[in-house]
Design an enzyme around this catalytic site. Sequence first.
Site, PDB file in Angstrom:
ATOM      1  NE  ARG A  88     -22.550 -32.475 -24.229  1.00 17.46           N
ATOM      2  CZ  ARG A  88     -23.830 -32.819 -24.372  1.00 17.46           C
ATOM      3  NH1 ARG A  88     -24.207 -33.551 -25.390  1.00 17.46           N
ATOM      4  NH2 ARG A  88     -24.716 -32.411 -23.492  1.00 17.46           N
ATOM      5  NE  ARG A 122     -34.842 -30.458 -21.046  1.00 18.46           N
ATOM      6  CZ  ARG A 122     -33.906 -30.152 -21.922  1.00 18.46           C
ATOM      7  NH1 ARG A 122     -32.950 -30.996 -22.182  1.00 18.46           N
ATOM      8  NH2 ARG A 122     -33.927 -28.978 -22.512  1.00 18.46           N
TER       9      ARG A 122
HETATM   10  P1  AMP Z   1     -27.640 -34.563 -23.476  1.00 11.97           P
HETATM   11  O1  AMP Z   1     -28.731 -35.554 -23.660  1.00 11.97           O
HETATM   12  O2  AMP Z   1     -27.157 -33.975 -24.759  1.00 11.97           O
HETATM   13  O3  AMP Z   1     -27.974 -33.527 -22.453  1.00 11.97           O
HETATM   14  O4  AMP Z   1     -26.373 -35.389 -22.900  1.00 11.97           O
HETATM   15  C1  AMP Z   1     -26.433 -36.055 -21.652  1.00 11.97           C
HETATM   16  C2  AMP Z   1     -25.076 -36.537 -21.248  1.00 11.97           C
HETATM   17  O5  AMP Z   1     -24.568 -37.485 -22.188  1.00 11.97           O
HETATM   18  C3  AMP Z   1     -23.970 -35.489 -21.156  1.00 11.97           C
HETATM   19  O6  AMP Z   1     -24.005 -34.747 -19.954  1.00 11.97           O
HETATM   20  C4  AMP Z   1     -22.721 -36.374 -21.254  1.00 11.97           C
HETATM   21  O7  AMP Z   1     -22.490 -37.090 -20.067  1.00 11.97           O
HETATM   22  C5  AMP Z   1     -23.159 -37.379 -22.309  1.00 11.97           C
HETATM   23  N1  AMP Z   1     -22.859 -36.909 -23.681  1.00 11.97           N
HETATM   24  C6  AMP Z   1     -23.768 -36.587 -24.643  1.00 11.97           C
HETATM   25  N2  AMP Z   1     -23.151 -36.214 -25.784  1.00 11.97           N
HETATM   26  C7  AMP Z   1     -21.827 -36.302 -25.545  1.00 11.97           C
HETATM   27  C8  AMP Z   1     -20.663 -36.030 -26.319  1.00 11.97           C
HETATM   28  N3  AMP Z   1     -20.730 -35.608 -27.587  1.00 11.97           N
HETATM   29  N4  AMP Z   1     -19.454 -36.213 -25.728  1.00 11.97           N
HETATM   30  C9  AMP Z   1     -19.355 -36.640 -24.461  1.00 11.97           C
HETATM   31  N5  AMP Z   1     -20.397 -36.914 -23.676  1.00 11.97           N
HETATM   32  C10 AMP Z   1     -21.628 -36.741 -24.194  1.00 11.97           C
END
Ligand code: AMP
Length: 219
Positions: A88, A122
Amino acid sequence: MNIILLGPPGIGKGTQGDIIAARFGIPKISGGDMLREETRKATTLGQEIKTCIDRGELVTDIVVMEIMRQRLRRPDCKNGFILDGFPRTLEQAEALERMITIDLALNLTAPRKELLARMAGRLTCRQCGGIFHVKFNPPKRKGVCDKCGGELYIREDQKESVVIKRLEIYEKETKPLTEYYKKKELLKNVNATGAIEDVSARVQRTIDDFKKGVKVHGK
Ligand code: AMP
């Protein structure tokens, strides 16, 4: 095939990642799921991660990289994997590149209005991380995961104010990755508007075209 799924929050990376994983028999590795798993441990690090996630902020690169490094070493990744929500940041992408070869970066795109609508309804499974939507992908039984029977809930970071912050962070931190993978000639854009099946058909076509045209590393 080592595949990365790129795209803004709410675009459906998790849903499409699950479909690709099932089709190719490779694991889907979600940065968000891995981090949410850490928050269930009663550790200081777990609590710090939870605070970041609930606020819609990114977890630090060092923490994310350590968790992903361990995960990618597991034997089920030997024949390929699909990464959802990782990398990310540019730092994560560079660190990942030092660890493993990436074959393809699929960039899912849709207008902002559609993202907000998708995120609004969601539902996530507490147990397996499965994703549903009250309107676009409802579970067979209300509040219950079709896949594992787990309880469905609305994530804290799915609230509108947090969603808007996550989109801003995406623009600043994650969107530059599309340029990064484009320069490496690994990027394929996929139109992610419309029904889940239509998007997955486009994703599948893109992967098939890629496989026809390019030798997968090591093969
Ligand atoms: P997601 O489930 O992909 O929507 O991720 C939810 C949350 O997890 C994000 O908003 C971040 O707080 C954290 N997160 C997930 N992937 C990453 C990553 N690669 N780097 C940093 N934070 C992450």
